[in-house]
Design a protein around this motif. Structure first.
Motif, mmCIF file in Angstrom:
data_model
loop_
_atom_site.group_PDB
_atom_site.id
_atom_site.type_symbol
_atom_site.label_atom_id
_atom_site.label_comp_id
_atom_site.label_asym_id
_atom_site.label_seq_id
_atom_site.Cartn_x
_atom_site.Cartn_y
_atom_site.Cartn_z
ATOM 1 N N VAL A 164 106.556 18.948 25.488
ATOM 2 C CA VAL A 164 107.268 17.812 26.049
ATOM 3 C C VAL A 164 108.098 17.143 24.962
ATOM 4 C CG1 VAL A 164 106.993 15.628 27.274
ATOM 5 C CG2 VAL A 164 105.465 17.539 27.782
ATOM 6 N N ALA A 165 107.548 17.087 23.731
ATOM 7 C CA ALA A 165 108.286 16.517 22.609
ATOM 8 C C ALA A 165 107.680 16.999 21.301
ATOM 9 C CB ALA A 165 108.263 14.996 22.666
ATOM 10 N N ALA A 166 108.547 17.238 20.318
ATOM 11 C CA ALA A 166 108.160 17.505 18.933
ATOM 12 C C ALA A 166 109.192 16.767 18.096
ATOM 13 C CB ALA A 166 108.152 18.996 18.636
ATOM 14 N N LEU A 167 108.847 15.562 17.678
ATOM 15 C CA LEU A 167 109.839 14.634 17.140
ATOM 16 C C LEU A 167 109.520 14.108 15.751
ATOM 17 C CD1 LEU A 167 109.877 12.297 20.272
ATOM 18 C CD2 LEU A 167 111.517 14.134 19.813
ATOM 19 N N VAL A 205 110.054 22.793 10.541
ATOM 20 C CA VAL A 205 108.648 23.108 10.287
ATOM 21 C C VAL A 205 107.777 22.612 11.442
ATOM 22 C CG1 VAL A 205 106.680 22.705 8.744
ATOM 23 C CG2 VAL A 205 108.953 23.136 7.782
ATOM 24 N N LEU A 206 108.056 21.417 11.938
ATOM 25 C CA LEU A 206 107.301 20.888 13.078
ATOM 26 C C LEU A 206 107.452 21.802 14.295
ATOM 27 C CD1 LEU A 206 105.550 18.598 14.213
ATOM 28 C CD2 LEU A 206 107.672 17.386 14.765
ATOM 29 N N ASN A 207 108.671 22.230 14.560
ATOM 30 C CA ASN A 207 108.912 23.150 15.678
ATOM 31 C C ASN A 207 108.154 24.468 15.491
ATOM 32 O OD1 ASN A 207 110.644 21.242 16.768
ATOM 33 N ND2 ASN A 207 112.493 22.282 16.070
ATOM 34 N N ARG A 208 108.153 24.978 14.258
ATOM 35 C CA ARG A 208 107.465 26.238 13.960
ATOM 36 C C ARG A 208 105.954 26.107 14.198
ATOM 37 N NH1 ARG A 208 104.725 27.439 9.682
ATOM 38 N NH2 ARG A 208 105.787 25.980 8.310
ATOM 39 N N HIS A 217 106.067 12.198 14.557
ATOM 40 C CA HIS A 217 105.737 11.580 13.267
ATOM 41 C C HIS A 217 106.854 10.611 12.920
ATOM 42 C CE1 HIS A 217 104.372 10.929 9.229
ATOM 43 N NE2 HIS A 217 103.407 11.825 9.359
ATOM 44 N N ARG A 218 106.478 9.430 12.500
ATOM 45 C CA ARG A 218 107.456 8.420 12.101
ATOM 46 C C ARG A 218 108.062 8.746 10.750
ATOM 47 N NH1 ARG A 218 107.378 2.996 13.654
ATOM 48 N NH2 ARG A 218 109.133 2.880 12.215
ATOM 49 N N LYS A 269 99.840 17.439 9.239
ATOM 50 C CA LYS A 269 99.526 16.762 7.977
ATOM 51 C C LYS A 269 99.643 17.705 6.778
ATOM 52 C CE LYS A 269 98.187 13.093 7.598
ATOM 53 N NZ LYS A 269 98.949 11.916 7.226
ATOM 54 N N ALA A 270 99.269 18.967 6.950
ATOM 55 C CA ALA A 270 99.259 19.910 5.835
ATOM 56 C C ALA A 270 100.598 20.587 5.575
ATOM 57 C CB ALA A 270 98.198 20.985 6.082
ATOM 58 N N GLU A 271 101.419 20.767 6.624
ATOM 59 C CA GLU A 271 102.584 21.643 6.480
ATOM 60 C C GLU A 271 103.945 20.963 6.602
ATOM 61 O OE1 GLU A 271 102.184 25.136 9.009
ATOM 62 O OE2 GLU A 271 99.996 24.977 8.849
#
Length: 153
Positions: free
Chosen positions: A8-11, A64-67, A92-93, A128-130
């Motif tokens: 739905v979201a990766a922001l 990276v978040l999308n991956r 993530h802000r 948090k790690a990547e």
């Protein structure tokens, strides 16, 4: 992404994020479980009092978040045991945050709780790690510290 995953979201967001928004985005009539996580800015770290902080993201942070979401979908088969899509919302802000503001929010909806808990937990740990996001902490004693500054994509 697989057909059984509904991201739905990766922001990365300069605007406030909320767990209520995340939950509302993933809820559906087929979801028997909605698991959420809200990581908020705390007033202490390492024995020192934190006044505020600021997050900075590397230009590749969104990629990276999308991956992570894509890989998580592939690893988990992207469907709950009933064959329904698992719904994911993560943000993530970036920028300045005050004590008590959410910095990382995730919500996962699935037909069953075990999958929702497992995917949400792994999502939080991997973000948090990547994801190359650095935290600048401003302490009440006037000192400043960067956290995560060694992480690069």
């Amino acid at each position: 992404m697989g057909t059984n995953l509904d991201v739905v979201a990766a922001l990365l967001s300069a605007d406030p994020i909320s767990v209520d928004t995340a939950i509302a985005a993933v809820e559906s009539q087929r979801a028997g479980a909605v698991v959420s996580f809200s990581g908020v800015v705390r007033n202490h770290d390492g024995g020192k009092r934190v006044q505020r902080l600021s997050y900075s993201a590397h230009p590749l942070a969104q990629e990276v978040l999308n991956r992570i979401v894509t890989e998580l979908a592939g690893a988990k088969g992207a469907a709950d045991p009933d064959g329904h899509p698992v719904r994911i919302w993560v943000a993530h802000r970036v920028g300045p945050l005050e004590i008590g503001e959410p910095a990382l929010v995730c919500a996962v909806a699935s037909s069953h709780r075990a999958e929702a808990f497992e995917i949400c937990s792994e999502l939080v740990e991997r973000v948090k790690a990547e994801v190359p996001i650095w935290k600048e902490q401003f302490y009440t004693d006037g000192s400043v510290e960067w956290v995560g500054a060694g992480m690069l994509p």
